[in-house]
Scaffold this motif. Structure first.
Motif, PDB file in Angstrom:
ATOM      1  N   PRO A   1       0.816  -1.232   0.000  1.00  0.00           N
ATOM      2  CA  PRO A   1       0.000   0.000   0.000  1.00  0.00           C
ATOM      3  C   PRO A   1       0.844   1.274   0.000  1.00  0.00           C
ATOM      4  O   PRO A   1       0.447   2.277  -0.585  1.00  0.00           O
ATOM      5  CB  PRO A   1      -0.815  -0.126   1.283  1.00  0.00           C
ATOM      6  N   LEU A   2       2.017   1.258   0.650  1.00  0.00           N
ATOM      7  CA  LEU A   2       2.890   2.427   0.610  1.00  0.00           C
ATOM      8  C   LEU A   2       3.401   2.688  -0.798  1.00  0.00           C
ATOM      9  O   LEU A   2       3.516   3.846  -1.241  1.00  0.00           O
ATOM     10  CB  LEU A   2       4.071   2.226   1.565  1.00  0.00           C
ATOM     11  N   THR A   3       3.713   1.601  -1.524  1.00  0.00           N
ATOM     12  CA  THR A   3       4.145   1.753  -2.912  1.00  0.00           C
ATOM     13  C   THR A   3       3.030   2.343  -3.758  1.00  0.00           C
ATOM     14  O   THR A   3       3.263   3.231  -4.604  1.00  0.00           O
ATOM     15  CB  THR A   3       4.582   0.389  -3.469  1.00  0.00           C
ATOM     16  N   ARG A   4       1.800   1.871  -3.563  1.00  0.00           N
ATOM     17  CA  ARG A   4       0.661   2.425  -4.298  1.00  0.00           C
ATOM     18  C   ARG A   4       0.445   3.896  -3.952  1.00  0.00           C
ATOM     19  O   ARG A   4       0.132   4.719  -4.823  1.00  0.00           O
ATOM     20  CB  ARG A   4      -0.586   1.611  -3.985  1.00  0.00           C
ATOM     21  N   LEU A   5       0.626   4.240  -2.681  1.00  0.00           N
ATOM     22  CA  LEU A   5       0.485   5.640  -2.283  1.00  0.00           C
ATOM     23  C   LEU A   5       1.545   6.511  -2.953  1.00  0.00           C
ATOM     24  O   LEU A   5       1.248   7.620  -3.421  1.00  0.00           O
ATOM     25  CB  LEU A   5       0.587   5.742  -0.765  1.00  0.00           C
ATOM     26  N   ARG A   6       2.772   5.985  -3.025  1.00  0.00           N
ATOM     27  CA  ARG A   6       3.829   6.739  -3.698  1.00  0.00           C
ATOM     28  C   ARG A   6       3.502   6.950  -5.167  1.00  0.00           C
ATOM     29  O   ARG A   6       3.683   8.041  -5.722  1.00  0.00           O
ATOM     30  CB  ARG A   6       5.151   5.984  -3.552  1.00  0.00           C
ATOM     31  N   ASP A   7       2.999   5.897  -5.823  1.00  0.00           N
ATOM     32  CA  ASP A   7       2.627   6.021  -7.237  1.00  0.00           C
ATOM     33  C   ASP A   7       1.502   7.031  -7.421  1.00  0.00           C
ATOM     34  O   ASP A   7       1.499   7.794  -8.412  1.00  0.00           O
ATOM     35  CB  ASP A   7       2.223   4.649  -7.785  1.00  0.00           C
ATOM     36  N   GLU A   8       0.539   7.024  -6.495  1.00  0.00           N
ATOM     37  CA  GLU A   8      -0.562   7.988  -6.607  1.00  0.00           C
ATOM     38  C   GLU A   8      -0.051   9.424  -6.452  1.00  0.00           C
ATOM     39  O   GLU A   8      -0.510  10.328  -7.157  1.00  0.00           O
ATOM     40  CB  GLU A   8      -1.612   7.691  -5.540  1.00  0.00           C
ATOM     41  N   ILE A   9       0.877   9.617  -5.534  1.00  0.00           N
ATOM     42  CA  ILE A   9       1.432  10.971  -5.342  1.00  0.00           C
ATOM     43  C   ILE A   9       2.227  11.392  -6.566  1.00  0.00           C
ATOM     44  O   ILE A   9       2.154  12.557  -7.007  1.00  0.00           O
ATOM     45  CB  ILE A   9       2.298  11.014  -4.071  1.00  0.00           C
TER      46      ILE A   9
ATOM     47  N   ARG B   1       1.633  10.549  -9.536  1.00  0.00           N
ATOM     48  CA  ARG B   1       0.697  10.765 -10.648  1.00  0.00           C
ATOM     49  C   ARG B   1       0.081  12.158 -10.630  1.00  0.00           C
ATOM     50  O   ARG B   1      -0.418  12.649 -11.652  1.00  0.00           O
ATOM     51  CB  ARG B   1      -0.408   9.699 -10.563  1.00  0.00           C
ATOM     52  N   LEU B   2       0.115  12.822  -9.500  1.00  0.00           N
ATOM     53  CA  LEU B   2      -0.508  14.147  -9.395  1.00  0.00           C
ATOM     54  C   LEU B   2       0.182  15.156 -10.301  1.00  0.00           C
ATOM     55  O   LEU B   2       1.413  15.240 -10.350  1.00  0.00           O
ATOM     56  CB  LEU B   2      -0.453  14.626  -7.939  1.00  0.00           C
ATOM     57  N   ASP B   3      -0.629  15.937 -11.056  1.00  0.00           N
ATOM     58  CA  ASP B   3      -0.132  16.983 -11.965  1.00  0.00           C
ATOM     59  C   ASP B   3      -0.063  18.295 -11.199  1.00  0.00           C
ATOM     60  O   ASP B   3      -1.081  18.755 -10.670  1.00  0.00           O
ATOM     61  CB  ASP B   3      -1.056  17.106 -13.175  1.00  0.00           C
ATOM     62  N   PRO B   4       1.112  18.923 -11.107  1.00  0.00           N
ATOM     63  CA  PRO B   4       1.202  20.193 -10.355  1.00  0.00           C
ATOM     64  C   PRO B   4       0.282  21.279 -10.900  1.00  0.00           C
ATOM     65  O   PRO B   4      -0.144  22.164 -10.150  1.00  0.00           O
ATOM     66  CB  PRO B   4       2.681  20.578 -10.488  1.00  0.00           C
TER      67      PRO B   4
ATOM     68  N   GLN C   1      -6.890  17.600  -8.514  1.00  0.00           N
ATOM     69  CA  GLN C   1      -6.602  16.177  -8.366  1.00  0.00           C
ATOM     70  C   GLN C   1      -6.433  15.818  -6.881  1.00  0.00           C
ATOM     71  O   GLN C   1      -5.968  16.627  -6.084  1.00  0.00           O
ATOM     72  CB  GLN C   1      -5.329  15.794  -9.136  1.00  0.00           C
ATOM     73  N   ARG C   2      -6.815  14.553  -6.545  1.00  0.00           N
ATOM     74  CA  ARG C   2      -6.708  14.072  -5.183  1.00  0.00           C
ATOM     75  C   ARG C   2      -6.091  12.670  -5.193  1.00  0.00           C
ATOM     76  O   ARG C   2      -6.073  11.985  -6.223  1.00  0.00           O
ATOM     77  CB  ARG C   2      -8.077  14.013  -4.491  1.00  0.00           C
ATOM     78  N   VAL C   3      -5.580  12.240  -4.002  1.00  0.00           N
ATOM     79  CA  VAL C   3      -5.022  10.891  -3.842  1.00  0.00           C
ATOM     80  C   VAL C   3      -6.180   9.911  -3.701  1.00  0.00           C
ATOM     81  O   VAL C   3      -6.952   9.988  -2.732  1.00  0.00           O
ATOM     82  CB  VAL C   3      -4.095  10.804  -2.622  1.00  0.00           C
ATOM     83  N   ALA C   4      -6.313   9.031  -4.684  1.00  0.00           N
ATOM     84  CA  ALA C   4      -7.405   8.042  -4.673  1.00  0.00           C
ATOM     85  C   ALA C   4      -6.805   6.653  -4.502  1.00  0.00           C
ATOM     86  O   ALA C   4      -6.403   6.003  -5.465  1.00  0.00           O
ATOM     87  CB  ALA C   4      -8.212   8.128  -5.966  1.00  0.00           C
ATOM     88  N   LEU C   5      -6.682   6.199  -3.239  1.00  0.00           N
ATOM     89  CA  LEU C   5      -6.115   4.887  -2.938  1.00  0.00           C
ATOM     90  C   LEU C   5      -7.257   3.931  -2.611  1.00  0.00           C
ATOM     91  O   LEU C   5      -8.005   4.143  -1.660  1.00  0.00           O
ATOM     92  CB  LEU C   5      -5.147   4.984  -1.753  1.00  0.00           C
ATOM     93  N   GLU C   6      -7.390   2.904  -3.447  1.00  0.00           N
ATOM     94  CA  GLU C   6      -8.501   1.964  -3.282  1.00  0.00           C
ATOM     95  C   GLU C   6      -8.276   1.064  -2.063  1.00  0.00           C
ATOM     96  O   GLU C   6      -7.256   0.411  -1.936  1.00  0.00           O
ATOM     97  CB  GLU C   6      -8.633   1.105  -4.544  1.00  0.00           C
ATOM     98  N   ARG C   7      -9.258   1.047  -1.182  1.00  0.00           N
ATOM     99  CA  ARG C   7      -9.244   0.247   0.043  1.00  0.00           C
ATOM    100  C   ARG C   7      -7.901   0.361   0.784  1.00  0.00           C
ATOM    101  O   ARG C   7      -7.171  -0.621   0.925  1.00  0.00           O
ATOM    102  CB  ARG C   7      -9.544  -1.216  -0.255  1.00  0.00           C
ATOM    103  N   PRO C   8      -7.552   1.554   1.223  1.00  0.00           N
ATOM    104  CA  PRO C   8      -6.281   1.696   1.948  1.00  0.00           C
ATOM    105  C   PRO C   8      -6.356   1.015   3.305  1.00  0.00           C
ATOM    106  O   PRO C   8      -7.427   0.922   3.900  1.00  0.00           O
ATOM    107  CB  PRO C   8      -6.135   3.215   2.101  1.00  0.00           C
ATOM    108  N   PRO C   9      -5.226   0.510   3.811  1.00  0.00           N
ATOM    109  CA  PRO C   9      -5.220  -0.083   5.149  1.00  0.00           C
ATOM    110  C   PRO C   9      -5.600   0.947   6.208  1.00  0.00           C
ATOM    111  O   PRO C   9      -5.531   2.155   5.979  1.00  0.00           O
ATOM    112  CB  PRO C   9      -3.774  -0.566   5.327  1.00  0.00           C
TER     113      PRO C   9
ATOM    114  N   VAL D   1      -3.797   9.307   3.947  1.00  0.00           N
ATOM    115  CA  VAL D   1      -4.445   9.687   2.690  1.00  0.00           C
ATOM    116  C   VAL D   1      -5.412  10.837   2.928  1.00  0.00           C
ATOM    117  O   VAL D   1      -5.464  11.812   2.156  1.00  0.00           O
ATOM    118  CB  VAL D   1      -5.175   8.465   2.089  1.00  0.00           C
ATOM    119  N   ASP D   2      -6.194  10.777   4.008  1.00  0.00           N
ATOM    120  CA  ASP D   2      -7.133  11.855   4.317  1.00  0.00           C
ATOM    121  C   ASP D   2      -6.401  13.165   4.583  1.00  0.00           C
ATOM    122  O   ASP D   2      -6.842  14.241   4.132  1.00  0.00           O
ATOM    123  CB  ASP D   2      -7.984  11.478   5.527  1.00  0.00           C
ATOM    124  N   ALA D   3      -5.275  13.093   5.312  1.00  0.00           N
ATOM    125  CA  ALA D   3      -4.510  14.307   5.606  1.00  0.00           C
ATOM    126  C   ALA D   3      -3.931  14.905   4.323  1.00  0.00           C
ATOM    127  O   ALA D   3      -3.940  16.134   4.144  1.00  0.00           O
ATOM    128  CB  ALA D   3      -3.393  13.987   6.601  1.00  0.00           C
ATOM    129  N   LEU D   4      -3.436  14.049   3.409  1.00  0.00           N
ATOM    130  CA  LEU D   4      -2.918  14.554   2.137  1.00  0.00           C
ATOM    131  C   LEU D   4      -4.015  15.244   1.332  1.00  0.00           C
ATOM    132  O   LEU D   4      -3.807  16.328   0.755  1.00  0.00           O
ATOM    133  CB  LEU D   4      -2.318  13.403   1.335  1.00  0.00           C
TER     134      LEU D   4
END
Length: 333
Positions: free
Chosen positions: A234-242, A244-247, A252-260, A267-270
């Motif tokens: 899940p940390l790797t997926r979070l890194r990939d999602e971050i 992916r964000l276009d400055p 755009q928001r961090v959309a992590l499917e079923r995060p632990p 994710v909510d804080a980001l």
């Protein structure tokens, strides 16, 4: 992070397996030597059960006469005392059917030895190979192991009384000694046996246990690596999602499917921080547009004044008025 997780988990797993393996080895080793001691005890009891008292031929006539008096009830106190004094010399310990004992006792190379000693320290019987056993290679009579891993272990069985072979003599002896607990003869059986087989089993057990623990440690390391990688996915997926964000795309928001459960607050804080950044950018954009709108009229007025002044470069009065009006427009801005 992965290395920080792998190293403590690997070390902890190794120590746990070593402790469990060591405890298992000591337990099995103790059980093997306890079984070995129980075997020695059974052999000593087997020898003790074959011991019996017999009358020495040279004293048979006198002992039979005294015994007959005792059985007949006519034994005097002098006769009783004489038989009590005569007992250590008149009675001898006999081993019944020694050929039926463990065959290892009969062979010097059999690895098993015994001897029967009387209360005064004299040896009544011993196996043929007993003198070949160095005293520093077997345990003492209390069963204490000498040198940690001796080549032999010994056990001593003390008999309170050796019984008579002839029940008549046992009855006569009981009558003569009366209520006094005076044994005719006491003996102790010492059995010694080599521990080569037990030590070989213990050695193979240690080697096998070490190999098994090594395999478990290797398998445990592989399992820990797999589990850590899976747990950090899940940390790797979070890194990939971050990444992916276009400055330039503030919506755009961090959309992590079923995060632990552990990553959901992150994710909510980001996303909350991204919401705040978007709101700040929108506010700045509105402010900039408002400022541009407010500056558009004064700038147009300044442009007009400068263009008029440039059209009539020789008119000093016009140039002065243009400057005064431009100054007022600048102050107004």
């Amino acid at each position: 992070l992965r290395l920080r997780l792998l190293v403590p988990l690997g070390i902890g797993l190794t120590l746990l397996l070593l402790v469990v393996g060591g405890a298992l080895f000591l337990s099995v080793r103790g059980a093997l030597y306890a079984g070995f001691q129980e075997t020695l005890r059974a052999k000593a009891r087997s020898i003790a059960a074959r011991l019996e008292l017999r009358v020495v031929p040279s004293h048979r006539t006198r002992v039979e006469a005294l015994g007959a008096e005792a059985l007949g009830g006519g034994a005097t106190s002098d006769a009783r005392r004489e038989l009590l004094d005569l007992a250590p010399r008149a009675f001898a310990v006999h081993l019944v059917s020694p050929e039926t004992l463990d065959p290892a006792f009969a062979r010097p190379e059999g690895g098993a030895f015994y001897r029967v000693r009387l209360r005064d320290g004299r040896t009544a019987f011993r196996s043929p190979s007993w003198p070949d056993v160095p005293p520093d290679e077997w345990t003492d009579t209390e069963g204490t192991v000498l040198g940690g891993y001796p080549r032999c272990q010994g056990l001593t069985l003390v008999m309170g009384e050796v019984r008579f072979a002839d029940t008549r003599w046992q009855q006569a002896w009981n009558t003569i000694r009366g209520d006094e607990a005076i044994p005719a003869l006491q003996a102790q059986v010492e059995v010694v046996e080599r521990t080569d087989e037990v030590r070989s089993v213990v050695r193979m057990l240690a080697i096998g246990l070490i190999g098994f623990i090594a395999l478990l440690v290797l398998a445990g390391f592989v399992l820990v690596i797999v589990l850590v990688r899976r747990g950090l996915r899940p940390l790797t997926r979070l890194r990939d999602e971050i990444d992916r964000l276009d400055p330039s795309a503030h919506d755009q928001r961090v959309a992590l499917e079923r995060p632990p459960a552990e990553l959901a607050p992150v994710v909510d804080a980001l996303n909350l921080r991204l919401d705040a950044l978007q709101e700040a950018f929108e506010r700045e954009r509105r402010t900039t547009a408002h400022i541009a709108h407010e500056l558009r009229t004064p700038i147009a007025e300044l442009r007009s004044l400068t263009e008029v002044a440039l059209q009539f470069p020789d008119d000093v009065e016009l140039a002065r008025q243009s400057l005064e009006q431009g100054h007022e427009a600048a102050v107004h801005m």
